[in-house]
Design a protein around this motif. Structure first.
Motif, PDB file in Angstrom:
ATOM      1  N   GLU A 178     102.887  42.216  82.990  1.00 26.85           N
ATOM      2  CA  GLU A 178     104.306  42.438  83.323  1.00 26.85           C
ATOM      3  C   GLU A 178     104.681  41.668  84.588  1.00 26.85           C
ATOM      4  O   GLU A 178     105.802  41.178  84.720  1.00 26.85           O
ATOM      5  N   LYS A 179     103.717  41.517  85.497  1.00 26.38           N
ATOM      6  CA  LYS A 179     103.980  40.722  86.719  1.00 26.38           C
ATOM      7  C   LYS A 179     104.063  39.234  86.347  1.00 26.38           C
ATOM      8  O   LYS A 179     104.852  38.485  86.896  1.00 26.38           O
ATOM      9  N   GLU A 191     105.140  38.081  83.538  1.00 24.74           N
ATOM     10  CA  GLU A 191     106.451  37.838  82.901  1.00 24.74           C
ATOM     11  C   GLU A 191     107.552  37.768  83.951  1.00 24.74           C
ATOM     12  O   GLU A 191     108.468  36.957  83.870  1.00 24.74           O
ATOM     13  N   GLU A 192     107.448  38.637  84.954  1.00 21.05           N
ATOM     14  CA  GLU A 192     108.428  38.630  86.043  1.00 21.05           C
ATOM     15  C   GLU A 192     108.411  37.258  86.743  1.00 21.05           C
ATOM     16  O   GLU A 192     109.449  36.665  87.013  1.00 21.05           O
TER      17      GLU A 192
END
Ligand code: HEM
Length: 536
Positions: free
Chosen positions: A361-362, A364-365
């Motif tokens: 998720e990091k 993707e951020e």
């Protein structure tokens, strides 16, 4: 040795400093992953100071009261069956901290300094704030020996930033700082550094199995070649051609191999007593051979680069600028850059990719930031579009918090100091255990979580731990006048390569085990590099 026309000249600052090697195995063993050795002579510090008579000093406890193991306890611990047998520095830190607390004294032997381990950030601040103009971080004894004693006819007393101390270090650092520490001298290398990063992507494309997403070669070797090609561009003003191994020349490959050899062998000769000064074993001869090869090939490349220098114009490249300031300094600095700039940057790259892989998720951020930066993956990186990359910078910082290149920082106390309430005389070695603290909830809230947001000012509203830490607990590039000279270059290199990789691939970790590390001269990723790369 290969014959070369290049000789280094003697300078006033190049006075020969004979270094006594450390003859005490145990103290060496416990400090064995420091970027330094402890064969310290207080006479690195010039001038006399008045004895301290202030209340802090007078009210502090006596130095001898600092708790710590006896030499007997150390010997017993390190023998087979002992509590410290084959422990890593991290395990050793945990063992002694549990037993003795946040400051620990390890005795030196006759003529050798004691070493303190401190886990107290206010001690870190005291040590660094009281540095003299020539901070002492000793180390790389075999390299200093090679340059000053084994090949004095080549180096004439100039032993480089990594190993020199006192006035000689100050002389060199003063010459090099205006070139290496200035953004405006490093940033112009961006297009060329980006060019290498783009070639790296072409190389990955070529060695990637599109079905499995796995590489046909070892990623850590690929990362080292990338780092070496990039640092050589700056140090030697030369492209070595390592991104295309098949086409690269034998000399470039030999240089990178010799540097890898230096990294693997040098550590051992830091740790053992320096018998090698009197009796050269086969292993030590191999190390000397690696030093010879680094010296010869670097000198060859510099001579070639010099032929291209435009004597009438202002020096453009880092090498040219250094060369115009001082020819000898330029040569030794180029060697130090190559030695210090390969495994460090490649380790930081592997660790950052690893943390981004296990925190998708990091990743993707971050990718959102990168897509905004480069709507098309092949667009060039420029001064302008690289200005605003807070999330990427947060990811690199967060990685270096988790896994810095060194477990801790080291200095010889430059003055009489009060540390953790004890009087510590000038000349004692102080190891500051930053990695333990930067991985502890007491100093970084939610320390086990990978939170790039904690480094981003504007994330304060959404990330409660943002910007909340003691700056002395996080010092991945060191501190003060002796801080890493390659910091600006390393940051630019890492940003560039990460943009290129993550703008081209989604990266995941498919290993059953987490990424492993070995701890020798530096903390280095080791074992299988279980990355999977999916083309975006
Ligand atoms: C992520 C990459 C890197 C990290 C984390 C790193 C970290 C460090 C640290 C912790 C020190 C000791 C500083 C101190 O004692 O205060 C240091 C020193 C040094 N580094 Fe780096 N480094 C990196 C990359 C590089 C590169 C690319 C170069 C070459 C251009 C380089 C050249 C040096 C040199 C020459 C010193 C000795 C400086 C002196 O004693 O004056 N480093 N580095």
């Amino acid at each position: 040795m290969m014959r070369t026309n290049f000789t280094l000249l003697t300078t006033a600052a190049g006075r020969k400093m004979t270094k006594n090697g450390l003859d005490q195995l145990l103290v060496r063993r416990i400090t064995n992953s420091l970027p330094c050795a402890q064969h310290v002579m207080v006479d690195y510090f010039e001038g006399k100071e008045e004895p301290r008579t202030d209340a802090d000093w007078l009210n502090a406890k006596d130095y001898k009261e600092i708790p710590g193991p006896s030499n007997f306890e150390l010997i017993r611990g390190y023998f087979p069956g002992g509590a410290l047998y084959k422990t890593t520095i991290k395990e050793m830190e945990v063992h002694f901290r549990k037993k003795y607390g946040d400051i620990i004294r390890f005795n030196g032997t006759v003529g050798k300094t004691d070493i303190l381990f401190t886990f107290n950030p206010s001690d870190f601040e005291t040590v660094f704030r009281n540095e003299t103009i020539w901070p002492v971080r000793v180390g790389f004894q075999s390299l200093a020996y090679y340059r000053l004693e084994k090949r004095p006819h080549i180096f004439h007393g100039i032993d480089g930033l990594l190993t020199s101390q006192g006035r000689a270090w100050g002389y060199m650092r003063n010459k090099v700082n205006p070139v290496m520490m200035k953004v405006q001298n490093i940033r112009p290398n961006l297009p060329a550094v980006d060019g290498i990063a783009q070639e790296f992507i072409e190389r990955l494309d070529a060695i990637l199995d599109p079905h499995t997403g796995r590489l046909s070669t070892d990623f850590s070797e690929e990362a080292k070649m990338w780092a070496f090609e990039t640092v050589a561009l700056v140090a030697l003003n030369t492209r070595l051609g390592l991104m295309s191994r098949e086409k690269s020349n034998a000399m470039a490959l030999k240089l990178s191999e010799s540097i890898a050899e230096f990294f693997s062998l040098c550590y051992y000769y830091e740790v053992i007593p320096p018998f090698w000064r009197y009796f050269e074993t086969a292993g030590f001869k191999k190390l000397i051979k690696a030093y010879d090869s680094i010296t010869e090939i670097t000198t060859h490349y510099i001579e070639k680069a010099m032929e291209q220098f435009d004597q009438s114009a202002e020096g453009k490249s880092v090498l040219e600028k250094l060369y115009r300031i001082d020819k000898n300094v330029a040569v030794v600095m180029a060697m130090d850059m190559l030695m210090a700039g390969m495994d460090t940057t490649s380790s930081a790259l592997i660790s950052t990719l690893y943390f981004l892989s296990i925190n998708p998720e990091k990743q993707e951020e971050l990718r959102k930031e990168l897509i905004a930066l480069l709507p098309e993956p092949n667009m060039p990186l420029t001064e302008e579009n690289t200005k605003n990359m807070p999330y990427l910078r947060g990811c690199i910082k967060e990685t270096l918090r988790f896994r810095p290149i060194a477990n801790g920082n080291f200095r010889i106390a430059g003055r009489d100091l009060v540390l953790s309430g004890y009087r510590v005389p000038k000349g004692v070695g102080v190891y500051m255990a930053t990695m333990t603290l930067s991985n502890s909830d007491a100093y970084f809230e939610r320390s086990a979580e990978f939170l790039p947001e904690r480094w981003i000012k504007s994330a304060k509203a959404t990330c409660p731990v943002s910007q909340k830490h003691n700056p002395f607990v996080y010092l991945p590039f060191g501190f003060g006048p002796r801080t890493c000279i390659g910091k600006r270059l390393a940051e630019m290199e890492l940003e560039t390569i990460l943009v290129r990789i993550l703008r081209n691939y989604r990266v995941s970790w498919v290993g059953e085990k987490p990424l492993e590390y070995i701890n020798n001269l530096i903390l280095q990723p080791a074992g299988e590099m279980s990355f999977k790369f999916e083309k975006l």
